[in-house]
Design a protein around this motif. Structure first.
Motif, short mmCIF file in Angstrom:
data_model
loop_
_atom_site.label_atom_id
_atom_site.label_comp_id
_atom_site.label_asym_id
_atom_site.label_seq_id
_atom_site.Cartn_x
_atom_site.Cartn_y
_atom_site.Cartn_z
N ARG A 1 0.84 -1.19 0.00
CA ARG A 1 0.00 0.00 0.00
C ARG A 1 0.88 1.25 0.00
N PRO A 2 0.51 2.27 -0.74
CA PRO A 2 1.31 3.50 -0.76
C PRO A 2 1.25 4.19 0.59
N PRO A 3 2.23 5.03 0.89
CA PRO A 3 2.19 5.79 2.15
C PRO A 3 0.92 6.62 2.25
N ARG A 4 0.39 6.71 3.45
CA ARG A 4 -0.83 7.48 3.68
C ARG A 4 -0.50 8.72 4.51
N PRO A 5 -0.97 9.87 4.10
CA PRO A 5 -0.65 11.09 4.85
C PRO A 5 -1.47 11.19 6.14
N ARG A 6 -0.90 11.86 7.14
CA ARG A 6 -1.67 12.15 8.33
C ARG A 6 -2.74 13.18 7.99
N ALA A 7 -3.80 13.22 8.77
CA ALA A 7 -4.91 14.12 8.44
C ALA A 7 -5.62 14.55 9.71
N GLU A 8 -6.06 15.80 9.73
CA GLU A 8 -6.96 16.29 10.77
C GLU A 8 -8.38 16.09 10.26
N ILE A 9 -9.09 15.14 10.83
CA ILE A 9 -10.42 14.77 10.36
C ILE A 9 -11.45 15.81 10.79
N ALA A 10 -11.26 16.39 11.96
CA ALA A 10 -12.09 17.47 12.51
C ALA A 10 -11.21 18.20 13.51
N PRO A 11 -11.60 19.39 13.96
CA PRO A 11 -10.77 20.09 14.95
C PRO A 11 -10.50 19.22 16.19
N GLY A 12 -9.24 18.94 16.44
CA GLY A 12 -8.87 18.11 17.58
C GLY A 12 -8.87 16.63 17.31
N ALA A 13 -9.23 16.20 16.09
CA ALA A 13 -9.28 14.78 15.74
C ALA A 13 -8.23 14.52 14.66
N VAL A 14 -7.20 13.74 14.99
CA VAL A 14 -6.04 13.58 14.12
C VAL A 14 -5.78 12.10 13.87
#
Length: 223
Positions: A8-21
């Motif tokens: 699987r290719p690398p997956r970026p980190r993401a802020e899904i909602a404020p305070g949810a990472v």
């Protein structure tokens, strides 16, 4: 991951909602194996893993074992009166340190990580048919973030708002080794697991099937 036809290719980190990472692939394979081993020990007791019975008589499809404090709907106790009356295993210092490192990584804030003091872990085991309905983690007296670690089969993690169980929500695919932290404005967001993908666990982690979800929390309770 082994068991998959193509890497699987690398997956970026993401802020899904404020305070949810979401931090993909945070736990190295060796640390995942260590967690699997210790979770197996906790599953044997002193309070063994079980399907939680809800007040309405329903039975949760996931199996749960607790460390530090025993959770039953909808409160925390030191002893498991709904299972065998035993006191749950102590919350270890190394798990506290892991929680602090996880929070620091997710938020990029060493001070917030150093101040984080989780004192309980809920470990849920999902087989291929297990699900978790949309719910809030609101039985704690503390509003400190929840740290969630995944090992084993991939799943769909559904993350919604704080007002109700319905839309809008975001579906996030969590894989073995992933970290997900939710706090601040998202601390009481509704969330659940509508689907697990059987057969996607990497045997190198010690999981030949199923998914472990380890959630660290501050109860805010005395003692």
């Amino acid at each position: 991951m082994s068991g998959e036809l193509f890497p699987r290719p690398p997956r970026p980190r993401a802020e899904i909602a404020p305070g949810a990472v979401h931090v993909p692939d945070w736990l190295p394979e060796e640390r995942q194996r260590e967690l699997v081993d210790v979770c197996r020990d906790w599953a044997r007791g002193p309070v063994p893993i079980r399907h939680t019975v809800l007040p309405n008589g329903g039975v949760m499809s996931v199996q749960t074992v607790c460390v530090g404090w025993h959770w039953q709907p909808y409160r925390y106790t030191r002893t498991a009166g709904d299972v065998n009356g035993a006191r749950v295993a102590e919350f270890p210092d190394w798990l506290l340190r892991l929680g602090r490192a996880a929070l620091t990584e997710a938020y990029g804030d060493p001070a917030a990580g150093a101040a984080y003091t989780p004192d309980t872990a809920l470990i849920n085991f999902y087989d291929g048919d297990a699900r978790m309905g949309m719910h809030q983690d609101k039985d704690e007296k503390s509003e400190a973030p929840v740290v969630s670690l995944s090992v084993g089969d991939r799943c769909v993690f559904r993350f919604g708002g704080t007002e109700n169980r319905g839309r809008p929500y975001t579906d996030v695919e969590l894989s073995s080794g992933d970290l997900f932290v939710f706090g601040g404005p998202s601390r009481f967001a509704y969330h659940g697991v509508p689907k697990v993908y059987p057969g996607t666990a990497d045997p190198a982690t010690g999981m030949r099937g199923g998914r472990l979800n380890i959630t660290l929390r501050e109860t805010g309770l005395p003692g």
